[in-house]
Design an enzyme around this catalytic site. Structure first.
Site, PDB file in Angstrom:
ATOM      1  N   SER A   2       0.888  -1.105   0.164  1.00 32.64           N
ATOM      2  CA  SER A   2       0.022  -0.044   0.115  1.00 32.64           C
ATOM      3  C   SER A   2       0.878   1.080  -0.015  1.00 32.64           C
ATOM      4  CB  SER A   2      -1.121  -0.175   1.097  1.00 32.64           C
ATOM      5  OG  SER A   2      -2.058   1.011   1.188  1.00 32.64           O
ATOM      6  N   HIS A   9      -2.417  -1.171  -3.178  1.00 30.20           N
ATOM      7  CA  HIS A   9      -3.484  -0.102  -3.310  1.00 30.20           C
ATOM      8  C   HIS A   9      -2.857   1.354  -3.796  1.00 30.20           C
ATOM      9  CE1 HIS A   9      -4.356  -2.189   0.851  1.00 30.20           C
ATOM     10  NE2 HIS A   9      -4.962  -2.976   0.013  1.00 30.20           N
ATOM     11  N   ASP A  17      -4.839  -4.212   5.858  1.00 32.93           N
ATOM     12  CA  ASP A  17      -5.226  -5.262   5.011  1.00 32.93           C
ATOM     13  C   ASP A  17      -3.970  -6.127   4.789  1.00 32.93           C
ATOM     14  OD1 ASP A  17      -6.633  -6.393   3.064  1.00 32.93           O
ATOM     15  OD2 ASP A  17      -5.777  -4.951   1.417  1.00 32.93           O
TER      16      ASP A  17
END
Lengths: 211, 273
Positions: free
Chosen positions: A24, A51, A144
């Site tokens: 991310s 992400h 996540d």
């Protein structure tokens, strides 16, 4: 070798059949470095969830392909996984791996505010590959991926978590490390140095009795 | 830790659902079904798929609850505004040449997509000659779609989407709000027929000028995708429009040659056979 551990201190296991990478915030450059170190002859698929903060351009695969020896493309619904290809989750959809080794997309609700979600991809990969995979969790400001990494580790696969101190955003690696002790944690340099040998883990290694 | 759920257990459950309740999920993509079943196990307090199977076979109240996990799709008004913008600019002028219009929204869930089409056509002056069939397999979703009631906290997103989709007036013209909810206006609702229909087991029911089935086919396996695309080709008039989700395609289908992408940058196809 004097210990029960095989090559590079990693317990022998089944041949690695897939490489999964999740990242991310702050993961883009690390991801590029990892893709750069992959050999052109790599005989397994590489699957990436990254992400992106704002609405992402469709150009991520092209960007990642610049200095990667393997073809990089966006994963498509029902597409069979081909070894030696890097697949990137498309923006706005969850990416899953089916047990017959083809991709499936889902427009289900975001997980940890993310779609694609690392947890969703990694859980489905664990269901498909079990111990026969390597999963890498990189920098990020989310949680996540942590839960799925723990499951992948419990399944006997190789798990690698970027050290929080080396990450631009340490929250994601920290969330994983709070749940389990991965196969190893390392800086981007460590990961790039050790990954090729891990990818080469083969059935020959696992069937050889430790001497 | 998640319980272990094998493909075999899933297939047995889906077969039981089909035999007992005639809902056919047997050709759904397993990975997504597995995720949804795991959510159902947790939400319905079952330890295993076989435990869940026993309860849905013996407790008639249980199946509708499981069905919600398997079918409900969360969406917005004007989801993917750029799609609706392309529709407004490049498809609506052609639709306007038909004296009367029929649209089929396949897999309408709780109605957001159907109302988006109705609003767009109302603004373009076409709604009065349009009938929208909006179909789904979940009766509970259809009832909610028919009621057209959405929580006010979702409206901010709806309004952003509406504007990005080229909305010309005020979204407020199309609903009445009370303290908690927005109710879609009667003007829209009287043009939409919500009906039970399964892409897995039913056949077509009308000729239509446009089919919209966005982010439904990704949940199907190849064979079921083919069946659905065959139904769409059959239902569409010559040169009729097929709208799919951003990452959906007819490319790998047996019906690929029956559709031609319009070149809008969106997944909008025309029937060409």
């Amino acid at each position: 070798m004097s210990s029960a551990l095989g090559v590079h201190g990693i317990a022998p296991g089944p041949a690695v059949a897939a490489l999964l990478i999740g990242g991310s915030a702050g993961a883009f450059d690390v991801l590029r470095a990892i893709l750069r170190c992959l050999p052109a002859a790599l005989d397994l698929p590489v699957i990436v969830v990254l992400h992106l903060s704002s609405r992402p351009p469709d150009g991520l695969p092209e960007l990642l392909a610049i200095d990667c020896a393997l073809p990089v493309k966006q994963a498509e619904d029902k597409e069979p996984l081909v070894p030696g290809t890097v697949y990137v989750a498309p923006p706005g959809y969850h990416l899953l791996v089916e047990s017959h080794r083809a991709f499936a997309l889902s427009a289900d609700a975001p997980v940890h505010f993310s779609r694609p979600s690392i947890d969703v991809l990694f859980e489905s990969a664990r269901d498909t590959y079990g111990a026969a995979m390597i999963a890498i969790l990189l920098s990020g400001a989310s949680v996540d991926g942590a839960a799925a990494m723990q499951e992948i580790h419990a399944a006997g696969a190789i798990t690698i978590v970027q050290t929080p101190a080396s990450a631009e955003a340490g929250a994601m690696p920290l969330a994983a490390l709070a749940l389990f002790q991965p196969t190893f944690t390392g800086s981007p340099d460590d990961i790039v140095r050790r990954l090729p040998a891990l990818l080469a883990r083969s059935t020959t290694v696992s069937s050889r009795s430790p001497s | 830790m998640r319980p272990e759920v094998t493909d075999l257990e899933i297939r047995l459950l889906l077969e039981a659902i089909y035999q007992r309740y005639h809902y056919d999920f047997r050709q759904y993509a397993i990975a997504s079904v597995r995720r949804r079943l795991l959510q159902a196990l947790s939400g319905l307090h079952c330890d295993s798929i076989s435990g869940l199977q026993e309860r849905i076979l013996h407790d008639p109240h249980m199946f509708p609850r499981l069905l919600a996990y398997l079918t409900i799709q969360v969406t917005d008004l004007f989801r993917d505004p750029e799609f609706f913008l392309a529709l407004r600019r490049q498809v609506v002028p052609i639709l306007a040449t038909y004296p009367s219009l029929k649209l089929w929204i396949a897999g309408c869930s709780t109605g957001e997509e159907a109302y988006s089409y109705a609003i767009l056509l109302a603004e373009e002056g076409l709604l009065d000659r349009t009938l929208i069939y909006a179909t789904d397999i979940n009766d509970d979703s259809l009832r909610r779609a028919q009621a057209g009631i959405y929580r006010l906290d979702r409206l901010q997103q709806f309004i952003l989407n509406y504007r990005a989709a080229g909305g010309q007036g005020s979204l407020g013209d199309f609903y009445h709000a009370d303290a908690d909810n927005a109710v879609m206006s009667q003007e829209l609702r009287r043009r939409i027929t919500f009906a039970d229909h399964s892409l897995a087991t039913d056949s077509i029911f009308s000729e239509v000028q446009l089919v919209s089935c966005r982010n439904v086919l990704i949940y199907f396996d190849r064979e079921l995708q083919d069946r659905a695309l065959g139904l769409f080709a059959e239902a569409l008039c010559p040169r009729g429009f097929l709208c799919l989700g951003t990452r959906e395609s007819v490319r790998f289908s047996a019906h690929a040659t029956r559709f031609q992408e319009m070149g809008t940058g969106q997944k909008i196809f025309r029937r060409i056979d």
